[in-house]
Design a protein around this motif. Structure first.
Motif, PDB file in Angstrom:
ATOM      1  N   MET A   1     -17.600  97.566  -6.513  1.00 43.09           N
ATOM      2  CA  MET A   1     -17.030  97.424  -7.726  1.00 43.09           C
ATOM      3  C   MET A   1     -17.848  97.051  -8.991  1.00 43.09           C
ATOM      4  O   MET A   1     -17.433  97.683  -9.805  1.00 43.09           O
TER       5      MET A   1
ATOM      6  N   GLU B   1     -19.954  93.816  -3.942  1.00 42.58           N
ATOM      7  CA  GLU B   1     -18.731  94.912  -3.664  1.00 42.58           C
ATOM      8  C   GLU B   1     -17.004  94.224  -3.685  1.00 42.58           C
ATOM      9  O   GLU B   1     -17.622  92.572  -4.434  1.00 42.58           O
ATOM     10  N   ALA B   2     -16.268  94.742  -4.136  1.00 42.66           N
ATOM     11  CA  ALA B   2     -14.889  94.204  -4.705  1.00 42.66           C
ATOM     12  C   ALA B   2     -14.570  92.767  -3.874  1.00 42.66           C
ATOM     13  O   ALA B   2     -15.195  92.789  -2.537  1.00 42.66           O
TER      14      ALA B   2
ATOM     15  N   GLU C   1     -16.671  90.884  -3.367  1.00 42.12           N
ATOM     16  CA  GLU C   1     -17.660  89.346  -3.737  1.00 42.12           C
ATOM     17  C   GLU C   1     -18.232  88.454  -4.037  1.00 42.12           C
ATOM     18  O   GLU C   1     -17.551  88.661  -6.157  1.00 42.12           O
TER      19      GLU C   1
ATOM     20  N   VAL D   1     -12.985  92.679 -12.774  1.00 41.49           N
ATOM     21  CA  VAL D   1     -14.279  91.948 -12.181  1.00 41.49           C
ATOM     22  C   VAL D   1     -14.388  90.459 -12.791  1.00 41.49           C
ATOM     23  O   VAL D   1     -14.000  90.786 -14.169  1.00 41.49           O
TER      24      VAL D   1
ATOM     25  N   THR E   1     -13.304  89.651  -7.528  1.00 40.78           N
ATOM     26  CA  THR E   1     -15.003  89.300  -7.821  1.00 40.78           C
ATOM     27  C   THR E   1     -15.191  88.688  -9.143  1.00 40.78           C
ATOM     28  O   THR E   1     -14.976  88.879  -9.651  1.00 40.78           O
TER      29      THR E   1
END
Lengths: 293, 240
Positions: free
Chosen positions: B1, B25-26, B28, B157, B188
């Motif tokens: 991401m 990462e998405a 995370e 994010v 995220t």
């Protein structure tokens, strides 16, 4: 000497019970009372003089205070103030934005405007605009250095009133620009960062985030400027425009009641400045709304 | 991401970031730890382009931040386009940076419609404070409004720059609760913080950064309990 660890405000002679039960005598300030009395005496003398000295000529004051010619002149003064303020501050915001631009060229343009119009005395500038037709007989719209589409006689386009508004507004804009700029730079940079982080478009950032907060710093100075402009309109009397100061000059030129007519102008200036000050209080309170606890 | 690739950043002669690469990462949750002045806040600020990088690239959800690639060349984006990109990247500041002349609700509604703004305030537990101005709220409440505001653009994010560092100790918990909630819901997140306990509990991965470079990274168990690098050990011995 106090021994370590013990508090010695109570000496061995006084016991603390005595201290607690002693009455407290407030500090006396006799010189304050002397000052109050002196001012009161001076004030009483002044008021007595206002009433008894025939030189003030209150009957003449009363006759002219609400005369039609004076009321019309008050209206002109207010009109000049309003136009000078509105156009001056609108242009001032633009100049302030130029001055704060990240483009060195635009910033220099803003700086030059402020430099030029702060350097020229208002009265000189007004006379320039008043006499602009000596410099340019005709004004025209067209291609630069090319054909003209429309053209006007400068004398017709710029009346004395127009010249006065132009001069006051251009002069005001230079000062307004600096006041607006001082307000904008007083806003916490974190505010712009937050707005930028939220992806709020630039124009909206300025309108919704920066300007309302800058107003806190802008308003007291702006009110000063408006009041100073309001009285400064008396300068345009040099252009024979029938505002308040010019009108009383005309009248006392005829009847020689100088003091009474100056008082007419003075009292009107005081009344309107008072109204402006009251207005300032409420506008400032509005922009302080986030400060309530 | 999030992809950060070889990012360098200097302020004058001071090199704050020296080739940082990081992938998130998405879904995370990455916690960034490091001593003050290590460059962790700067790293966060380069991700949403509050700081321009000198070298290297940053992409969020496959979109290059601050630049457009066309015909083998990189074109710098205009402010307007950068602002659009930032709507995908929520950012929460250490000092909240709420707009003081707007109420809690108005702060959130600056980037969302009213109904939605109310929903986000409710999500951080401040539905009853919608008409309060920031100065009338405690630090913890202010930070929660700031989080609601950061969520209101529906970012892909969310970045947190020391979200609890400006708070009185007893107010830290309520903000961490909100962060915990977000982490659980699959947001995220990249969080710069000094709250080691929070990092241990919530982070999928901990990144330790020092002198502008990533020293080591791994699960909380790896980095906090079995740090490999001497500098990580020295830092942890001071904060644990």
């Amino acid at each position: 000497m106090p021994s370590s660890g013990t508090l010695t405000i109570v000496s061995s002679k006084d016991r603390s019970e005595d201290l607690v039960s002693s009455p407290v005598v407030a500090a006396r300030h006799p010189w304050r009372w002397v000052g109050v009395v002196a001012v009161l005496v001076l004030a009483a003398q002044f008021v007595h003089g206002l009433v008894t000295n025939p030189g003030w000529d209150w009957p003449t004051f009363a006759r002219y205070f609400t005369a039609q010619s004076i009321l019309t002149a008050v209206g002109t003064t207010i009109l000049l103030t309003v136009l000078g303020t509105v156009i001056g501050f609108a242009l001032g915001i633009v100049v302030a934005i130029l001055r704060m631009s990240r483009s060195p060229f635009l910033s220099a343009v803003g700086w030059t405007y402020i430099w030029a119009f702060r350097s020229i005395p208002l009265i000189v500038q007004l006379l320039f605009w008043f006499n602009i037709s000596y410099l340019y007989q005709r004004l025209s719209l067209g291609v630069p250095f090319g054909p003209e589409f429309v053209s006007f006689e400068t004398v017709e386009l710029i009346s004395p009133m127009g010249a006065a508004v132009l001069g006051l507004a251009l002069h005001q804009a230079a000062y307004a620009a600096e006041i607006v700029r001082s307000g904008v730079i007083s806003v916490d940079p974190g505010q712009l960062e937050a707005a930028a982080a939220l992806g709020i478009p630039k124009g909206r950032q300025f309108r919704r985030i920066v300007l309302p907060q800058a107003m806190r710093a802008i308003l007291p100075n702006a009110a000063n400027e408006v009041i100073s402009l309001f009285k400064g309109t008396s300068v345009v009397s040099v252009m024979a425009i029938g505002e308040l100061f010019y009108q009383v000059q005309v009248i006392y030129g005829r009847n020689a009641r100088v003091v009474a007519l100056l008082m007419v102008a003075t009292v009107w200036y005081i009344i309107l400045t008072t109204l402006l000050s009251v207005g300032q209080h409420y506008v400032e309170r509005y922009f302080a709304r986030g400060d309530r606890r | 991401m999030i992809e950060v690739l070889g990012v360098h950043k200097s302020f004058g002669t001071l090199e704050v970031l020296r080739g940082v690469s990081l992938e998130v990462e998405a879904g995370e949750v990455v916690v960034v730890l490091g001593p003050s002045g290590s460059g962790k806040s700067t790293l966060l600020r380069t991700i949403n382009h509050l700081e321009k990088v000198d070298r290297g690239f940053i992409a969020v959800d496959g979109e290059l931040i601050g630049y457009r690639r066309r015909g083998g060349k990189l074109y710098e984006l205009k402010e307007r386009d950068v602002l659009k990109q930032r709507r995908n990247i929520g950012f929460v500041f250490q000092n909240f940076n709420l707009f003081p002349h707007l109420t809690a609700l108005e702060n959130v509604a600056e980037v969302a419609d009213l109904a939605e703004a109310r929903r986000f305030l409710d999500r951080v537990g401040l539905a009853d404070k919608e008409n309060a101005y920031p100065r009338q709220l405690s630090g913890g409440q202010q930070q929660r409004v700031a989080i609601a505001r950061a969520l209101a653009t529906h970012p892909k994010v969310v970045l947190f720059d020391e979200p609890t560092s400006a708070l009185d100790p007893e107010l830290v918990g309520e903000v961490l609760d909100v962060l915990r909630d977000l982490a659980r819901s699959g947001t995220t997140m990249v969080v710069v913080t000094h709250e080691i306990g929070f990092a241990r509990e919530v982070a999928d991965r901990i990144v330790f950064i020092d002198q502008g470079a990533i020293v080591e990274e791994g699960t909380p168990g790896e980095v906090l309990d079995h740090p490999v690098h001497e500098r990580t050990r020295a830092f942890l011995s001071k904060v644990l």
